[in-house]
Motif scaffolding. Structure first.
Motif, mmCIF file in Angstrom:
data_model
loop_
_atom_site.group_PDB
_atom_site.id
_atom_site.type_symbol
_atom_site.label_atom_id
_atom_site.label_comp_id
_atom_site.label_asym_id
_atom_site.label_seq_id
_atom_site.Cartn_x
_atom_site.Cartn_y
_atom_site.Cartn_z
ATOM 1 N N ILE A 157 3.874 5.757 -5.471
ATOM 2 C CA ILE A 157 3.844 5.839 -6.937
ATOM 3 C C ILE A 157 2.754 6.797 -7.386
ATOM 4 C CG2 ILE A 157 3.313 4.525 -9.040
ATOM 5 C CD1 ILE A 157 4.775 2.146 -7.733
ATOM 6 N N PHE A 158 1.571 6.725 -6.754
ATOM 7 C CA PHE A 158 0.473 7.619 -7.096
ATOM 8 C C PHE A 158 0.862 9.077 -6.849
ATOM 9 C CE2 PHE A 158 -3.332 10.000 -5.830
ATOM 10 C CZ PHE A 158 -4.045 9.914 -7.015
ATOM 11 N N VAL A 159 1.472 9.352 -5.704
ATOM 12 C CA VAL A 159 1.891 10.726 -5.383
ATOM 13 C C VAL A 159 2.941 11.204 -6.371
ATOM 14 C CG1 VAL A 159 3.073 12.137 -3.655
ATOM 15 C CG2 VAL A 159 1.246 10.591 -2.960
ATOM 16 N N ARG A 203 0.829 -1.206 0.000
ATOM 17 C CA ARG A 203 0.000 0.000 0.000
ATOM 18 C C ARG A 203 0.864 1.257 0.000
ATOM 19 N NH1 ARG A 203 -4.951 -1.238 4.181
ATOM 20 N NH2 ARG A 203 -5.910 -2.850 2.919
ATOM 21 N N ARG A 204 1.929 1.246 0.768
ATOM 22 C CA ARG A 204 2.832 2.405 0.807
ATOM 23 C C ARG A 204 3.495 2.636 -0.544
ATOM 24 N NH1 ARG A 204 5.937 1.949 6.627
ATOM 25 N NH2 ARG A 204 4.093 2.352 7.892
ATOM 26 N N LEU A 241 3.366 10.233 -9.479
ATOM 27 C CA LEU A 241 2.708 10.469 -10.764
ATOM 28 C C LEU A 241 1.905 11.771 -10.735
ATOM 29 C CD1 LEU A 241 1.527 6.893 -11.760
ATOM 30 C CD2 LEU A 241 3.339 8.258 -12.823
ATOM 31 N N LEU A 242 1.258 12.050 -9.619
ATOM 32 C CA LEU A 242 0.505 13.296 -9.484
ATOM 33 C C LEU A 242 1.439 14.506 -9.534
ATOM 34 C CD1 LEU A 242 -2.268 14.562 -9.000
ATOM 35 C CD2 LEU A 242 -1.797 14.401 -6.553
ATOM 36 N N VAL A 243 2.550 14.430 -8.834
ATOM 37 C CA VAL A 243 3.528 15.519 -8.855
ATOM 38 C C VAL A 243 4.105 15.689 -10.257
ATOM 39 C CG1 VAL A 243 5.818 16.212 -8.012
ATOM 40 C CG2 VAL A 243 4.091 15.371 -6.410
ATOM 41 N N LEU A 244 4.382 14.597 -10.937
ATOM 42 C CA LEU A 244 4.900 14.664 -12.300
ATOM 43 C C LEU A 244 3.884 15.301 -13.241
ATOM 44 C CD1 LEU A 244 7.154 13.900 -14.298
ATOM 45 C CD2 LEU A 244 5.958 11.737 -14.637
ATOM 46 N N ALA A 245 2.610 14.944 -13.098
ATOM 47 C CA ALA A 245 1.571 15.532 -13.946
ATOM 48 C C ALA A 245 1.452 17.037 -13.703
ATOM 49 C CB ALA A 245 0.229 14.849 -13.692
ATOM 50 N N ILE A 246 1.509 17.459 -12.447
ATOM 51 C CA ILE A 246 1.444 18.885 -12.129
ATOM 52 C C ILE A 246 2.659 19.608 -12.687
ATOM 53 C CG2 ILE A 246 1.513 20.550 -10.234
ATOM 54 C CD1 ILE A 246 -0.198 18.527 -8.631
ATOM 55 N N LEU A 247 3.830 19.014 -12.548
ATOM 56 C CA LEU A 247 5.053 19.623 -13.075
ATOM 57 C C LEU A 247 4.993 19.787 -14.586
ATOM 58 C CD1 LEU A 247 7.940 20.619 -12.447
ATOM 59 C CD2 LEU A 247 8.694 18.276 -12.852
#
Length: 76
Positions: A11-13, A5-6, A15-21
């Motif tokens: 990985i989700f976080v 789960r961690r 990917l989210l940071v990469l998408a925002i960047l």
């Protein structure tokens, strides 16, 4: 199980940071907004879009909260 789960959350976080960047880097064009005759200073499009998103995320729940408070008063 807890480690999986961690890892998935990490990985989700990431990917989210990469998408925002990527969004911020791709939208660096300066825009100026006009509203009711007033002009805002020129800011990058990504700043304007992110600000609109954050304001909507704040105003939306507030409207639902006020609507819920009014409906509770009507029931009494």
């Amino acid at each position: 199980m807890r480690n999986i789960r961690r890892v998935i959350l990490a990985i989700f976080v990431l990917l989210l940071v990469l998408a925002i960047l990527v969004f911020v880097l791709e939208n660096q064009q300066s825009v100026s907004l006009l509203f009711l005759g007033g002009a805002a200073p020129e800011l990058p499009l990504s700043v304007v879009a992110m600000t609109a998103l954050l304001v909507g995320m704040i105003i939306g729940p507030l409207i639902l909260w006020f609507a819920g408070a009014n409906s509770q008063r009507r029931r009494k």
